[in-house]
Design a protein around this motif. Structure first.
Motif, mmCIF file in Angstrom:
data_model
loop_
_atom_site.group_PDB
_atom_site.id
_atom_site.type_symbol
_atom_site.label_atom_id
_atom_site.label_comp_id
_atom_site.label_asym_id
_atom_site.label_seq_id
_atom_site.Cartn_x
_atom_site.Cartn_y
_atom_site.Cartn_z
ATOM 1 N N ALA A 21 0.831 -1.196 0.000
ATOM 2 C CA ALA A 21 0.000 0.000 0.000
ATOM 3 C C ALA A 21 0.870 1.253 0.000
ATOM 4 C CB ALA A 21 -0.923 -0.014 1.214
ATOM 5 N N GLU A 22 1.993 1.218 0.705
ATOM 6 C CA GLU A 22 2.874 2.379 0.789
ATOM 7 C C GLU A 22 3.397 2.779 -0.588
ATOM 8 O OE1 GLU A 22 6.868 3.904 3.201
ATOM 9 O OE2 GLU A 22 6.271 1.790 3.272
ATOM 10 N N GLU A 23 3.785 1.783 -1.391
ATOM 11 C CA GLU A 23 4.280 2.081 -2.732
ATOM 12 C C GLU A 23 3.197 2.730 -3.597
ATOM 13 O OE1 GLU A 23 7.678 -1.336 -3.535
ATOM 14 O OE2 GLU A 23 5.583 -1.808 -3.972
ATOM 15 N N ILE A 24 1.996 2.189 -3.523
ATOM 16 C CA ILE A 24 0.891 2.731 -4.325
ATOM 17 C C ILE A 24 0.533 4.133 -3.859
ATOM 18 C CG2 ILE A 24 -1.517 2.418 -4.976
ATOM 19 C CD1 ILE A 24 -1.098 -0.585 -4.744
ATOM 20 N N LEU A 25 0.519 4.358 -2.560
ATOM 21 C CA LEU A 25 0.156 5.675 -2.035
ATOM 22 C C LEU A 25 1.207 6.733 -2.383
ATOM 23 C CD1 LEU A 25 -1.314 4.664 1.430
ATOM 24 C CD2 LEU A 25 -2.562 5.530 -0.551
ATOM 25 N N ASN A 26 2.467 6.359 -2.376
ATOM 26 C CA ASN A 26 3.525 7.297 -2.779
ATOM 27 C C ASN A 26 3.371 7.653 -4.260
ATOM 28 O OD1 ASN A 26 4.720 7.396 -0.238
ATOM 29 N ND2 ASN A 26 6.186 5.753 -0.680
ATOM 30 N N PHE A 27 3.102 6.646 -5.053
ATOM 31 C CA PHE A 27 2.876 6.859 -6.483
ATOM 32 C C PHE A 27 1.656 7.754 -6.695
ATOM 33 C CE2 PHE A 27 0.372 5.155 -10.131
ATOM 34 C CZ PHE A 27 1.178 5.604 -11.168
ATOM 35 N N SER A 28 0.599 7.506 -5.933
ATOM 36 C CA SER A 28 -0.634 8.282 -6.068
ATOM 37 C C SER A 28 -0.416 9.739 -5.689
ATOM 38 C CB SER A 28 -1.740 7.670 -5.193
ATOM 39 O OG SER A 28 -2.041 6.356 -5.620
ATOM 40 N N SER A 29 0.358 9.966 -4.657
ATOM 41 C CA SER A 29 0.639 11.330 -4.213
ATOM 42 C C SER A 29 1.315 12.131 -5.320
ATOM 43 C CB SER A 29 1.519 11.298 -2.965
ATOM 44 O OG SER A 29 1.823 12.598 -2.528
ATOM 45 N N ASP A 30 2.253 11.506 -6.021
ATOM 46 C CA ASP A 30 2.930 12.180 -7.136
ATOM 47 C C ASP A 30 1.950 12.479 -8.268
ATOM 48 O OD1 ASP A 30 5.330 12.077 -5.781
ATOM 49 O OD2 ASP A 30 6.007 10.237 -6.773
ATOM 50 N N LEU A 31 1.060 11.522 -8.568
ATOM 51 C CA LEU A 31 0.099 11.722 -9.644
ATOM 52 C C LEU A 31 -0.864 12.863 -9.340
ATOM 53 C CD1 LEU A 31 -1.098 8.230 -10.974
ATOM 54 C CD2 LEU A 31 0.412 9.885 -12.072
ATOM 55 N N MET A 42 -7.641 8.301 -10.866
ATOM 56 C CA MET A 42 -7.161 6.979 -10.477
ATOM 57 C C MET A 42 -6.432 7.057 -9.135
ATOM 58 S SD MET A 42 -4.423 4.476 -12.446
ATOM 59 C CE MET A 42 -3.126 5.715 -12.411
ATOM 60 N N ALA A 43 -5.569 8.047 -8.975
ATOM 61 C CA ALA A 43 -4.799 8.191 -7.738
ATOM 62 C C ALA A 43 -5.707 8.451 -6.540
ATOM 63 C CB ALA A 43 -3.790 9.327 -7.896
ATOM 64 N N LEU A 44 -6.742 9.265 -6.740
ATOM 65 C CA LEU A 44 -7.673 9.536 -5.644
ATOM 66 C C LEU A 44 -8.416 8.277 -5.229
ATOM 67 C CD1 LEU A 44 -9.109 12.987 -6.826
ATOM 68 C CD2 LEU A 44 -7.594 12.570 -4.859
ATOM 69 N N PHE A 45 -8.730 7.427 -6.211
ATOM 70 C CA PHE A 45 -9.379 6.163 -5.844
ATOM 71 C C PHE A 45 -8.426 5.262 -5.073
ATOM 72 C CE2 PHE A 45 -10.300 1.670 -6.712
ATOM 73 C CZ PHE A 45 -11.485 1.579 -5.996
ATOM 74 N N PHE A 46 -7.161 5.182 -5.499
ATOM 75 C CA PHE A 46 -6.190 4.377 -4.757
ATOM 76 C C PHE A 46 -6.131 4.833 -3.297
ATOM 77 C CE2 PHE A 46 -3.650 3.270 -8.777
ATOM 78 C CZ PHE A 46 -4.119 1.978 -8.795
ATOM 79 N N GLU A 47 -6.132 6.131 -3.066
ATOM 80 C CA GLU A 47 -6.078 6.635 -1.693
ATOM 81 C C GLU A 47 -7.318 6.223 -0.903
ATOM 82 O OE1 GLU A 47 -3.148 10.528 -1.872
ATOM 83 O OE2 GLU A 47 -5.307 10.845 -1.623
ATOM 84 N N LEU A 50 -7.191 2.365 -0.192
ATOM 85 C CA LEU A 50 -6.160 1.916 0.743
ATOM 86 C C LEU A 50 -6.226 2.612 2.104
ATOM 87 C CD1 LEU A 50 -3.244 1.693 -1.829
ATOM 88 C CD2 LEU A 50 -4.471 -0.221 -0.772
ATOM 89 N N ASN A 51 -7.331 3.327 2.361
ATOM 90 C CA ASN A 51 -7.489 3.868 3.707
ATOM 91 C C ASN A 51 -8.087 2.800 4.620
ATOM 92 O OD1 ASN A 51 -10.311 3.802 3.379
ATOM 93 N ND2 ASN A 51 -10.437 5.959 2.785
ATOM 94 N N PHE A 52 -8.453 3.163 5.835
ATOM 95 C CA PHE A 52 -8.921 2.166 6.796
ATOM 96 C C PHE A 52 -10.441 2.140 6.944
ATOM 97 C CE2 PHE A 52 -4.492 2.874 7.952
ATOM 98 C CZ PHE A 52 -4.034 1.562 8.044
ATOM 99 N N GLU A 53 -11.139 2.664 5.961
ATOM 100 C CA GLU A 53 -12.597 2.604 5.946
ATOM 101 C C GLU A 53 -13.064 1.319 5.264
ATOM 102 O OE1 GLU A 53 -14.442 4.820 7.496
ATOM 103 O OE2 GLU A 53 -12.682 6.032 8.037
#
Length: 358
Positions: A21-31, A42-47, A50-53
Motif C-alpha cells: 500500500a505504501e508504494e501505491i500511495l507514494n505513487f498516487s501522491s505524485d500523480l 485513479m490516484a484519488l481512488f487508490f487513496e 487503501l485507507n482504513f474505511e
C-alpha cells in the motif's frame, strides 16, 4: 478499524510492480500533484481504497436519472472482482487495459480487479480510440459501445472484451462477427458493483440472452421488471426498472426501461426496441421518445443529432422496418446531443432541449 485490502504480489501498473500500500500511495501522491486528469482520478481512488474505511463512495453516471453518490463496501467490490476473474478466466498475470474513467464504478472496478487478481494493468486516457493508439496485446479490456465502435480495426490485439454502459446497435454487432476476439455485452449498474450478467456478441456462442455471473439469481416483479439477488455484491435485492423476458433464474432477455415506455392510443411501445430496429439505418446519435397528442395521448417522435454537413437518413427505408404503431409521427433534429461522461445519451436532457426549441 479494518486493514487495507490486500494487494496481490503479481499486481503491476503500466509495467511496474507495486506490492505494498505504501508504494501505491507514494505513487498516487505524485500523480495528484502532476498527473493528467484521468491519472488524478485513479490516484484519488487508490487513496480511498487503501485507507482504513470499510466502504467507498461512488457516483452514478446519471444516464437514467439524476446522478447520485452511493456507498459500496470494499468487500463487495472484492467479491465482484473475484466473480469476474472466475467467469472470464482472467487470473494472475492477465494483461489488461483500463481506458475508462476512474470516476465511475466501471473504471474503479478495473483497478480493483488488477489489485485483487494480480493483473498487469495498462492505464490510458479514456478516449474513444484508446485501443487504436497503442500496440500492446491485451488479454482483457472493458469499454463502452462508443469506444468499441472506434476500436474495430484494433480488436485483434485483445483476447476478451466486455462492453457495458449503453445499448449496442445491431449494426455494430454485425461488424463484430469476423473478429476472433471474444466480445461480451454486460448488464449491471453501480448498485450491483458493475456487471452481474453477460451475453456473447460474436462467435458460435453469440446470444441475445444474458447469463448470470456466479452466485447471482434473477426474478421479475409485478411490472415485469428485473429483480437481482446478488448477496455477494448487494446486501438487499436490487429492484430495477428494466423490462425483461425471464428465461430462468439465471438468464433473461432485456427489452427496455419501463420508465421509457410510450402509451400511444393504448398500445405500449418500448423506445429501445424501436431504436434497435432503426439503428441499422441511422448512423448518428438518436432517440425515440414521446410528445403529447390530443387523440393518442402520446405519439412517437424521432429526435436525432444532425450537424449542418450531415446528410439526412433515408426515412422511407428506416421506417419500413417498423410496425405501424412504431413509426414516428414527427422527426426533430438537434445540432448536438448531451452525453454522460461514460458516453450514454442523456435521454431526459434531450427531451428537455426538444421542448425548449419547439
Amino acid at each position: 478499524m479494518t486493514t487495507s485490502p490486500s494487494i496481490h504480489p503479481k499486481f503491476k501498473l503500466n509495467g511496474l510492480s507495486y506490492t505494498s500500500a505504501e508504494e501505491i500511495l507514494n505513487f498516487s501522491s505524485d500523480l495528484i500533484e502532476q498527473g493528467a486528469p484521468y491519472e488524478v482520478s485513479m490516484a484519488l481512488f487508490f487513496e480511498e481504497w487503501l485507507n482504513f474505511e470499510d466502504n467507498v463512495l461512488v457516483n452514478t453516471s446519471g444516464s437514467t436519472g439524476t446522478p447520485k453518490e452511493i456507498t459500496i463496501s470494499k468487500q463487495q467490490m472484492i467479491n465482484s472482482a473475484k466473480a469476474t476473474g472466475t467467469y472470464f478466466k482472467v487470473g494472475e498475470g492477465t494483461k489488461a487495459l483500463l481506458c475508462l474513467s476512474s470516476n465511475y464504478i466501471a473504471g474503479k472496478m478495473m483497478l480493483v480487479r488488477a489489485m485483487v487478481l494480480g493483473w498487469d494493468l495498462h492505464v490510458v486516457a479514456p478516449e474513444k480510440d484508446a485501443l487504436v493508439e497503442y500496440d500492446n496485446p491485451y488479454d482483457f479490456v472493458a469499454m463502452v459501445p462508443y469506444q468499441l465502435f472506434h476500436s474495430l480495426e484494433a480488436l485483434d490485439k485483445v483476447k476478451k472484451v466486455i462492453v457495458g454502459g449503453g445499448v449496442i446497435s445491431p449494426e455494430l454487432i454485425d461488424q463484430l462477427q469476423d473478429k476472433s476476439t471474444e466480445i461480451f455485452a454486460t448488464y449491471g449498474m453501480t448498485e450491483t458493483v458493475t456487471h452481474v450478467a453477460v451475453r456473447r456478441l460474436n462467435g458460435f456462442a453469440k446470444s441475445t440472452i444474458f447469463s448470470a455471473l456466479p452466485e447471482v439469481k434473477f426474478s421479475i416483479d409485478h411490472r415485469g421488471c428485473l429483480v437481482i439477488n446478488a448477496p455477494k455484491v448487494s446486501d438487499e435485492e436490487v429492484i430495477t426498472n428494466d423490462l425483461v423476458e425471464l428465461h430462468s433464474p439465471l438468464s433473461f432477455q432485456w427489452l427496455g426501461r419501463i420508465d421509457n415506455v410510450i402509451n400511444s392510443g393504448g398500445v405500449k411501445i418500448s423506445p429501445e426496441e424501436v431504436e434497435a430496429k432503426l439503428s441499422v439505418y441511422i448512423n448518428t446519435p438518436f432517440i425515440i421518445c414521446a410528445e403529447d397528442d390530443e387523440a393518442l395521448g402520446q405519439r412517437l417522435v424521432l429526435v436525432l443529432e444532425r450537424k449542418s454537413q450531415d446528410s439526412p437518413p433515408n426515412y422511407s427505408n428506416a421506417f419500413s422496418a417498423l410496425s405501424k404503431f412504431e413509426r414516428p409521427k414527427k422527426v426533430y433534429t438537434l445540432s448536438e446531443f448531451p452525453f454522460t461522461e461514460t458516453g450514454k445519451i442523456k435521454r431526459e436532457d434531450v427531451m428537455q432541449l426538444l421542448k425548449k426549441y419547439k
